[in-house]
Design an enzyme around this catalytic site. Sequence first.
Site, short mmCIF file in Angstrom:
data_model
loop_
_atom_site.label_atom_id
_atom_site.label_comp_id
_atom_site.label_asym_id
_atom_site.label_seq_id
_atom_site.Cartn_x
_atom_site.Cartn_y
_atom_site.Cartn_z
N GLY A 91 41.03 61.98 71.33
CA GLY A 91 39.83 61.14 71.19
C GLY A 91 39.23 60.77 72.54
N ASP A 92 40.08 60.50 73.51
CA ASP A 92 39.60 60.19 74.86
C ASP A 92 38.89 61.40 75.46
OD1 ASP A 92 41.08 57.84 74.46
OD2 ASP A 92 42.86 58.77 75.34
#
Length: 299
Positions: A250-251
């Site tokens: 997600g980052d």
Amino acid sequence: MIYTVTFNPAIDYVVRMDDLKLGEVNRASYEAMFFGGKGINVSIVLNELGIKSRTLGFTAGFTGEAIENGLRSMGIDADFVRLEKGNSRINVKIKANEETEINGQGPHIDDNALTSLFEKLDNLKDGDTLILAGSIPNSLPSDIYEKIMQRLSGRNIKTVVDATKDLLLNVLKYKPFLIKPNNHELGEMFGIKLSTIEEIEEYARKLQEKGARNVLISMAGDGALLIDENGKTHISGVCKGIVKNSVGAGDSMVAGFVAGSLDGNYEYALKLGTAAGGATAFSDGLATKEKITELLNTL
């Protein structure tokens, strides 16, 4: 300049084994160490994409020194507030028949250290981007995201917030440039279970109505959906590959989107974000430029 904030950085110690047996001696078939924390992950992937950033937050002890020195060796500008006591975390990630994580608590962050961080944030200039990502340590006020965004309010600074539930809802009034919940987190914010793309789009628009400029919803195997600041809906399919790693995907998507959006092309930003997220998911560590480019060409 792009700034990322990581309140509680860590060294992630990743081990693989065929089977984890509790109460017995287990031997790893693979081990590696990575510098972790959501903001740090974003900075590392931005660096792979040729985008410079400065990492802010707090470090302590010999593990904190290792994190700072490691990031600098990658060419990343590490500008952390050094704490006088404690050590930055070591998180253990066990990848066996199931994936198990043991995350450390991290050092205590006092008021003086928080003031030092605010002073660093005061140096941001018009046109800069600030990325706030991850949970908040117990020693910090629960409304720290709000305090930071209120402090920057009225300035021409883009803010990106990757958080969940009230932590995210409470900052929408400051009109963040980008928010990135997943479809399950989106449903939790409204107390419902979302089952279709149409429902996800409907509730993503509700977050935009509350103030978010761009709303990016990751949907795991169903790809990602973006409502851009012009009100247009974009949908990206999922990259194909064998998932090896769920940490930092997600980052990486945030990093890819931010890098891709620098010229205002949100369709490309969504594709680059999707490719970056997939590149991390299909790797033992974070995405590399080569893997991102390979996946981008398939979208």
